[in-house]
Design a protein around this motif. Structure first.
Motif, mmCIF file in Angstrom:
data_model
loop_
_atom_site.group_PDB
_atom_site.id
_atom_site.type_symbol
_atom_site.label_atom_id
_atom_site.label_comp_id
_atom_site.label_asym_id
_atom_site.label_seq_id
_atom_site.Cartn_x
_atom_site.Cartn_y
_atom_site.Cartn_z
ATOM 1 N N PHE A 165 0.828 -1.198 0.000
ATOM 2 C CA PHE A 165 0.000 0.000 0.000
ATOM 3 C C PHE A 165 0.870 1.258 0.000
ATOM 4 C CE2 PHE A 165 -2.752 3.236 1.670
ATOM 5 C CZ PHE A 165 -3.977 2.937 1.100
ATOM 6 N N LEU A 166 1.884 1.276 0.864
ATOM 7 C CA LEU A 166 2.757 2.453 0.914
ATOM 8 C C LEU A 166 3.535 2.631 -0.391
ATOM 9 C CD1 LEU A 166 4.050 2.285 4.582
ATOM 10 C CD2 LEU A 166 2.627 4.077 3.595
ATOM 11 N N SER A 167 3.942 1.513 -1.019
ATOM 12 C CA SER A 167 4.715 1.626 -2.256
ATOM 13 C C SER A 167 3.872 2.267 -3.361
ATOM 14 C CB SER A 167 5.242 0.255 -2.700
ATOM 15 O OG SER A 167 4.189 -0.522 -3.245
ATOM 16 N N VAL A 168 2.578 1.952 -3.386
ATOM 17 C CA VAL A 168 1.694 2.569 -4.380
ATOM 18 C C VAL A 168 1.583 4.068 -4.133
ATOM 19 C CG1 VAL A 168 -0.685 2.680 -5.212
ATOM 20 C CG2 VAL A 168 0.379 0.465 -4.809
ATOM 21 N N TRP A 169 1.487 4.457 -2.836
ATOM 22 C CA TRP A 169 1.314 5.874 -2.513
ATOM 23 C C TRP A 169 2.612 6.652 -2.586
ATOM 24 C CZ3 TRP A 169 -2.925 8.887 -1.867
ATOM 25 C CH2 TRP A 169 -4.152 8.213 -1.770
ATOM 26 N N GLU A 170 3.753 5.983 -2.375
ATOM 27 C CA GLU A 170 5.035 6.682 -2.443
ATOM 28 C C GLU A 170 5.371 7.079 -3.881
ATOM 29 O OE1 GLU A 170 7.514 7.516 0.088
ATOM 30 O OE2 GLU A 170 5.679 7.312 1.241
ATOM 31 N N ASN A 171 4.821 6.354 -4.840
ATOM 32 C CA ASN A 171 5.092 6.611 -6.247
ATOM 33 C C ASN A 171 4.122 7.673 -6.767
ATOM 34 O OD1 ASN A 171 5.266 6.572 -9.023
ATOM 35 N ND2 ASN A 171 5.203 4.329 -9.200
ATOM 36 N N PRO A 172 4.652 8.868 -7.127
ATOM 37 C CA PRO A 172 3.747 9.940 -7.566
ATOM 38 C C PRO A 172 2.854 9.548 -8.740
ATOM 39 C CG PRO A 172 5.977 10.780 -7.237
ATOM 40 C CD PRO A 172 6.057 9.280 -7.134
ATOM 41 N N ALA A 173 3.347 8.659 -9.613
ATOM 42 C CA ALA A 173 2.566 8.272 -10.796
ATOM 43 C C ALA A 173 1.305 7.510 -10.408
ATOM 44 C CB ALA A 173 3.423 7.415 -11.735
ATOM 45 N N THR A 174 1.383 6.707 -9.330
ATOM 46 C CA THR A 174 0.186 5.984 -8.906
ATOM 47 C C THR A 174 -0.562 6.743 -7.807
ATOM 48 O OG1 THR A 174 1.736 4.598 -7.656
ATOM 49 C CG2 THR A 174 0.753 3.635 -9.606
ATOM 50 N N ARG A 175 0.150 7.679 -7.130
ATOM 51 C CA ARG A 175 -0.517 8.427 -6.074
ATOM 52 C C ARG A 175 -1.617 9.339 -6.627
ATOM 53 N NH1 ARG A 175 3.142 12.508 -2.827
ATOM 54 N NH2 ARG A 175 4.345 10.602 -2.665
ATOM 55 N N ALA A 176 -1.314 10.013 -7.741
ATOM 56 C CA ALA A 176 -2.259 11.003 -8.281
ATOM 57 C C ALA A 176 -3.629 10.397 -8.597
ATOM 58 C CB ALA A 176 -1.665 11.694 -9.504
ATOM 59 N N PRO A 177 -3.686 9.276 -9.335
ATOM 60 C CA PRO A 177 -5.020 8.731 -9.613
ATOM 61 C C PRO A 177 -5.741 8.219 -8.360
ATOM 62 C CG PRO A 177 -3.297 7.344 -10.582
ATOM 63 C CD PRO A 177 -2.637 8.595 -10.128
ATOM 64 N N LEU A 178 -4.991 7.676 -7.398
ATOM 65 C CA LEU A 178 -5.638 7.197 -6.172
ATOM 66 C C LEU A 178 -6.239 8.358 -5.391
ATOM 67 C CD1 LEU A 178 -3.214 4.457 -4.876
ATOM 68 C CD2 LEU A 178 -5.493 4.185 -5.837
ATOM 69 N N LEU A 179 -5.466 9.435 -5.342
ATOM 70 C CA LEU A 179 -5.947 10.629 -4.668
ATOM 71 C C LEU A 179 -7.211 11.153 -5.347
ATOM 72 C CD1 LEU A 179 -4.919 12.119 -2.305
ATOM 73 C CD2 LEU A 179 -3.464 13.492 -3.798
ATOM 74 N N ALA A 180 -7.198 11.096 -6.667
ATOM 75 C CA ALA A 180 -8.372 11.550 -7.424
ATOM 76 C C ALA A 180 -9.589 10.700 -7.084
ATOM 77 C CB ALA A 180 -8.081 11.492 -8.921
ATOM 78 N N VAL A 181 -9.360 9.400 -6.920
ATOM 79 C CA VAL A 181 -10.457 8.498 -6.566
ATOM 80 C C VAL A 181 -11.045 8.879 -5.221
ATOM 81 C CG1 VAL A 181 -11.002 6.139 -5.854
ATOM 82 C CG2 VAL A 181 -9.580 6.539 -7.862
ATOM 83 N N ILE A 182 -10.176 9.088 -4.234
ATOM 84 C CA ILE A 182 -10.661 9.387 -2.889
ATOM 85 C C ILE A 182 -11.357 10.743 -2.876
ATOM 86 C CG2 ILE A 182 -9.936 9.847 -0.509
ATOM 87 C CD1 ILE A 182 -7.837 7.704 -0.822
ATOM 88 N N ARG A 183 -10.740 11.738 -3.510
ATOM 89 C CA ARG A 183 -11.377 13.050 -3.609
ATOM 90 C C ARG A 183 -12.745 12.948 -4.263
ATOM 91 N NH1 ARG A 183 -6.167 15.810 -5.478
ATOM 92 N NH2 ARG A 183 -5.487 16.821 -3.573
ATOM 93 N N SER A 184 -12.802 12.212 -5.378
ATOM 94 C CA SER A 184 -14.058 12.112 -6.118
ATOM 95 C C SER A 184 -15.125 11.420 -5.274
ATOM 96 C CB SER A 184 -13.846 11.334 -7.419
ATOM 97 O OG SER A 184 -12.881 11.974 -8.218
ATOM 98 N N ALA A 185 -14.717 10.340 -4.581
ATOM 99 C CA ALA A 185 -15.681 9.591 -3.773
ATOM 100 C C ALA A 185 -16.214 10.443 -2.625
ATOM 101 C CB ALA A 185 -15.038 8.319 -3.232
ATOM 102 N N LEU A 186 -15.384 11.366 -2.130
ATOM 103 C CA LEU A 186 -15.814 12.205 -1.009
ATOM 104 C C LEU A 186 -16.711 13.344 -1.452
ATOM 105 C CD1 LEU A 186 -12.631 12.407 1.201
ATOM 106 C CD2 LEU A 186 -14.827 11.467 1.837
#
Lengths: 202, 202
Positions: free
Chosen positions: A102-123
């Motif tokens: 989980f941390l490796s996905v978030w530490e990588n900016p390339a995968t962090r941006a879309p995940l962040l977008a998902v959480i933002r969108s869901a909220l």
């Protein structure tokens, strides 16, 4: 792949727009569009334009905007590859593997941006929350839960997921210290026993 | 309170606008405005209008929009009252008290809405994230951490907070099942030992 169907004089552009790569390009464009504009302002038309294809092709491959959104999330998570790797051959060390992945996905900016977008969108948009709930969490967490030998495995998998999501928000978005500057190893050392307990202890 | 300063013929409206109640009304209006419109679309002018006061009075009591935001969050959390109650007289049972308090705030729709607004705002606007980081988390978590006898108490307090925030998002916003329908008791029973370990074990 489709070259055999093509006469020697046909322009390669037709393949670029319709061949097997178009699907990948649409997904990449969708990830970027959702990450940059958020769920609400992203359209199938905008994704098609960014991918250089006709909007009808986006519909053909993925269906509705919600389904493109779900596919764009899944390509970030890669549950087909990751779930078996995290679960491993036994439940020994599963807490640590999950925290590290989980941390490796978030530490990588390339995968962090879309995940962040998902959480933002869901909220901020119920439609996006519904996609996250229906397509993604169900598909990922049900796969994890199916391999667990604990009471109420889905509940346990959701609690584990909730912890990792909360860490992501405080570390990468709100950036509270010292959590934001802690090393992944420091976080894993403290959090892994929690995940291990949720996923393995009755 | 300020009645003594007022002549018998002065209209009570002057007190309503400037007396001790005005501050409370501004805070309530701020909570409602931030919850309903989000951080970005809320203005000091709009808060003043909703509270029936002059915008200058909002600035007088709270300063900038960020400071109104911080005050509106604090009035939802009530850290002055809550932190001592959760910490209690000893660390025994602190994990359970913290989990119960946190869920009780989220179970109540009146306090859920402003908290949700805070998290949404922090995820979508750096200015709001900065307020959450600087004013609130520092003030609340530093108070908690000051009473803990563990290595790196702020880090531990943040991990505990991250878990509760993640649970709130999956339970109340994304509404994944079975977490969304679990009783508070079921959640507390599984989560309290985690919080207890973070806040008390070396």
């Amino acid at each position: 792949m489709t070259g055999a169907r093509r006469g020697p004089g046909r322009p390669p552009r037709a393949e670029a727009a319709e061949g097997p790569d178009a699907r990948t390009r649409i997904l990449e464009a969708a990830r970027a569009e959702f990450a940059e504009r958020g769920y609400d302002k992203t359209s199938v038309r905008g994704i098609a334009k960014a991918a250089g294809v006709d909007p009808a092709l986006v519909h053909h491959y993925f269906g509705t905007k919600d389904e493109v959104f779900a596919a764009a999330i899944e390509v970030s998570f890669e549950p087909e590859l990751i779930v078996p790797a995290v679960l491993g051959e036994s439940t020994e060390g599963i807490g640590e593997r999950l925290a590290r992945y989980f941390l490796s996905v978030w530490e990588n900016p390339a995968t962090r941006a879309p995940l962040l977008a998902v959480i933002r969108s869901a909220l901020t948009h119920e439609a996006a929350a519904k996609v996250l709930r229906g397509f993604v969490l169900r598909r990922v967490l049900e796969r994890v839960a199916a391999d667990l030998d604990v009471p109420d495995p889905k509940f346990r998998a959701e609690l584990a997921a909730s912890h990792m999501i909360g860490i992501a928000i405080l570390r990468y978005v709100v950036r509270v210290e010292p959590l934001a500057s802690a090393t992944p190893d420091e976080i894993v050392a403290t959090v892994a026993p929690t995940l291990q307990r949720y996923l393995t202890e009755a």
